[in-house]
Design an enzyme around this catalytic site. Structure first.
Site, mmCIF file in Angstrom:
data_model
loop_
_atom_site.group_PDB
_atom_site.id
_atom_site.type_symbol
_atom_site.label_atom_id
_atom_site.label_comp_id
_atom_site.label_asym_id
_atom_site.label_seq_id
_atom_site.Cartn_x
_atom_site.Cartn_y
_atom_site.Cartn_z
ATOM 1 N N GLY A 86 44.557 -9.627 10.652
ATOM 2 C CA GLY A 86 43.356 -9.349 11.437
ATOM 3 C C GLY A 86 43.058 -10.481 12.408
ATOM 4 O O GLY A 86 43.231 -11.655 12.076
ATOM 5 N N ARG A 128 51.022 -5.470 12.025
ATOM 6 C CA ARG A 128 51.525 -5.506 10.653
ATOM 7 C C ARG A 128 52.937 -4.932 10.650
ATOM 8 O O ARG A 128 53.250 -4.019 11.407
ATOM 9 C CB ARG A 128 50.598 -4.726 9.727
ATOM 10 C CG ARG A 128 49.156 -5.236 9.791
ATOM 11 C CD ARG A 128 48.291 -4.634 8.701
ATOM 12 N NE ARG A 128 46.892 -5.014 8.884
ATOM 13 C CZ ARG A 128 46.365 -6.166 8.496
ATOM 14 N NH1 ARG A 128 47.141 -7.059 7.909
ATOM 15 N NH2 ARG A 128 45.090 -6.435 8.687
ATOM 16 N N ASP A 137 46.175 -14.733 4.029
ATOM 17 C CA ASP A 137 47.063 -14.674 2.866
ATOM 18 C C ASP A 137 48.371 -13.939 3.139
ATOM 19 O O ASP A 137 49.451 -14.411 2.778
ATOM 20 C CB ASP A 137 46.346 -13.972 1.699
ATOM 21 C CG ASP A 137 45.462 -14.939 0.917
ATOM 22 O OD1 ASP A 137 45.581 -16.161 1.143
ATOM 23 O OD2 ASP A 137 44.662 -14.473 0.095
ATOM 24 N N THR A 149 40.741 -16.500 9.601
ATOM 25 C CA THR A 149 40.178 -15.230 9.163
ATOM 26 C C THR A 149 38.668 -15.388 9.064
ATOM 27 O O THR A 149 38.186 -16.416 8.602
ATOM 28 C CB THR A 149 40.747 -14.793 7.797
ATOM 29 O OG1 THR A 149 39.953 -13.729 7.270
ATOM 30 C CG2 THR A 149 40.763 -15.934 6.793
ATOM 31 N N ASP A 192 36.712 -14.000 7.053
ATOM 32 C CA ASP A 192 36.218 -13.878 5.678
ATOM 33 C C ASP A 192 36.090 -15.219 4.958
ATOM 34 O O ASP A 192 35.414 -15.304 3.932
ATOM 35 C CB ASP A 192 37.127 -12.961 4.860
ATOM 36 C CG ASP A 192 37.004 -11.506 5.267
ATOM 37 O OD1 ASP A 192 35.919 -11.130 5.766
ATOM 38 O OD2 ASP A 192 37.970 -10.750 5.102
ATOM 39 N N ASP A 210 38.204 -16.709 3.123
ATOM 40 C CA ASP A 210 38.639 -16.469 1.746
ATOM 41 C C ASP A 210 39.975 -17.123 1.411
ATOM 42 O O ASP A 210 40.736 -16.621 0.578
ATOM 43 C CB ASP A 210 38.712 -14.969 1.473
ATOM 44 C CG ASP A 210 39.667 -14.239 2.416
ATOM 45 O OD1 ASP A 210 40.132 -14.853 3.398
ATOM 46 O OD2 ASP A 210 39.940 -13.052 2.170
ATOM 47 N N ARG A 239 35.329 -7.960 1.630
ATOM 48 C CA ARG A 239 35.765 -7.013 0.593
ATOM 49 C C ARG A 239 35.900 -7.696 -0.767
ATOM 50 O O ARG A 239 35.579 -7.124 -1.799
ATOM 51 C CB ARG A 239 37.100 -6.376 1.007
ATOM 52 C CG ARG A 239 37.559 -5.236 0.122
ATOM 53 C CD ARG A 239 38.727 -4.473 0.735
ATOM 54 N NE ARG A 239 39.814 -5.362 1.132
ATOM 55 C CZ ARG A 239 40.173 -5.571 2.397
ATOM 56 N NH1 ARG A 239 39.534 -4.979 3.380
ATOM 57 N NH2 ARG A 239 41.174 -6.379 2.694
#
Length: 328
Positions: free
Chosen positions: A15, A76, A107, A130, A132, A134, A176
């Site tokens: 993303g 992707r 990741d 990213t 997020d 994360d 998420r």
């Protein structure tokens, strides 16, 4: 400085996030500073297999530090997940005389780089990018700060209409698996409640909190919901439940979606991307591989890609405590 690395490839994958272009710019200009050739790889791992490489120099990245998205595009690739696809990718890189890779993403991107290194002993360094936030091994990923500013700005605008009509708004944000965006933006925007995957508030406690807000004199409320929150199946189910149990509120839902990924990166993200890009190239030139560059204790440090992938990014418990006090 490693004499084996004369040309570095840089790519973005997964993303998109604000600050990717700033990271690309930093990698390219650091290569130029050390008189190392640099090639931009378009469309991530898919572009490697197709040999979609273009030479980049200091001037080719002018005017992109302030732009969102990624000039190298992202895609992707199912084929790269196969040994045959990775063999094609390796052949393309060797034919183009590319000696090392800087991969910018999350990741999935790091996992692809790690497997590629294991199979072909090809030097890889990762830059975490990213919204997020994360990724283990860094307190901030590139794009997170910009996404927070975007979310807070949106919530500020939603609050104006919520106040005008005595409405309760559920505002769904990305997240998420982790609630970094929801927690930080919720505190920053003064939300009455924050729902994140790490903490299952429960429907009864949510109603109790909303009733308490109403009794305190609040005519409108904002509830920030991470998309991975465990209370309901989705934010619309939460809306239906509250409407069925609280006729005091006119309930609305606003899903911010992909607007959180767009926009010009904040100064923080531009500076972070610049620092990480320099460290990524210098780490390769030091002969190191399979590391991610990250921000720890305000310094750019290295974390092994395996740890970055397997490690768990944890919510800030102190900020969670602050949010509970602020929503009183």
């Amino acid at each position: 400085m490693s004499k084996n690395i004369k040309k570095i490839g840089v790519m973005t994958s997964g993303g998109d996030a604000p600050g990717m272009n700033a990271a690309i710019r930093s990698v390219v200009r650091t290569c130029a500073y050390y008189n190392i050739e640099c090639v931009g790889i378009y469309r991530g791992f898919e572009g490697i297999m197709e040999g979609d490489f273009r030479p980049m120099d200091a001037r080719s990245v002018k005017g992109i530090v302030n732009k969102g998205g990624t000039v190298l595009k992202s895609a992707r690739s199912k084929e790269f997940r196969t040994p045959e696809g990775r063999k094609i990718a390796h052949d393309q890189l060797k034919n183009a005389q590319v000696d090392a890779l800087v991969v910018i993403g999350g990741d999935g991107t790091f996992n692809g780089g790690l497997v590629f290194n294991k199979e072909f002993d090809f030097p890889v360094i990762g830059i975490p990018c990213t919204i997020d936030n994360d990724i283990f091994g860094t307190t901030h990923t590139i794009g997170f700060d910009t996404a927070l500013n975007t979310v807070v700005d949106c919530i500020d605008k939603i609050r104006d209409t919520a106040s005008s009509h005595n409405r309760l708004f559920f505002v769904e944000v990305m997240g998420r698996d982790v609630g970094h965006i929801a927690l930080n933006a919720g505190v920053g925007a003064g939300a009455e409640e924050i729902l994140i995957p790490e903490e299952n508030l429960g429907l009864d406690r949510l109603l109790e909190s909303l009733h308490r807000s109403k009794r305190s004199g609040k005519s409108s409320s904002i509830v920030v919901v991470a998309e991975g929150d465990k209370i309901g199946k989705n934010v619309f189910e939460l809306k239906d439940y509250v409407e069925a149990n609280m006729d005091e509120y006119d309930v609305r839902v606003s899903v911010l979606g992909h607007m959180q990924r767009g926009g010009s990166p904040s100064c923080f993200d531009r500076v972070l991307a610049s620092r990480m890009g320099v460290k990524a190239v210098e780490t390769l030139l030091e002969g190191k591989t399979n590391y991610m560059v990250g921000l720890l204790n305000e310094k750019i440090e290295l974390t092994h890609l395996r740890e970055a992938i397997k490690g768990q990014s944890k919510i800030d418990r102190e900020l969670l405590r602050v949010s509970e006090i602020m929503t009183t």
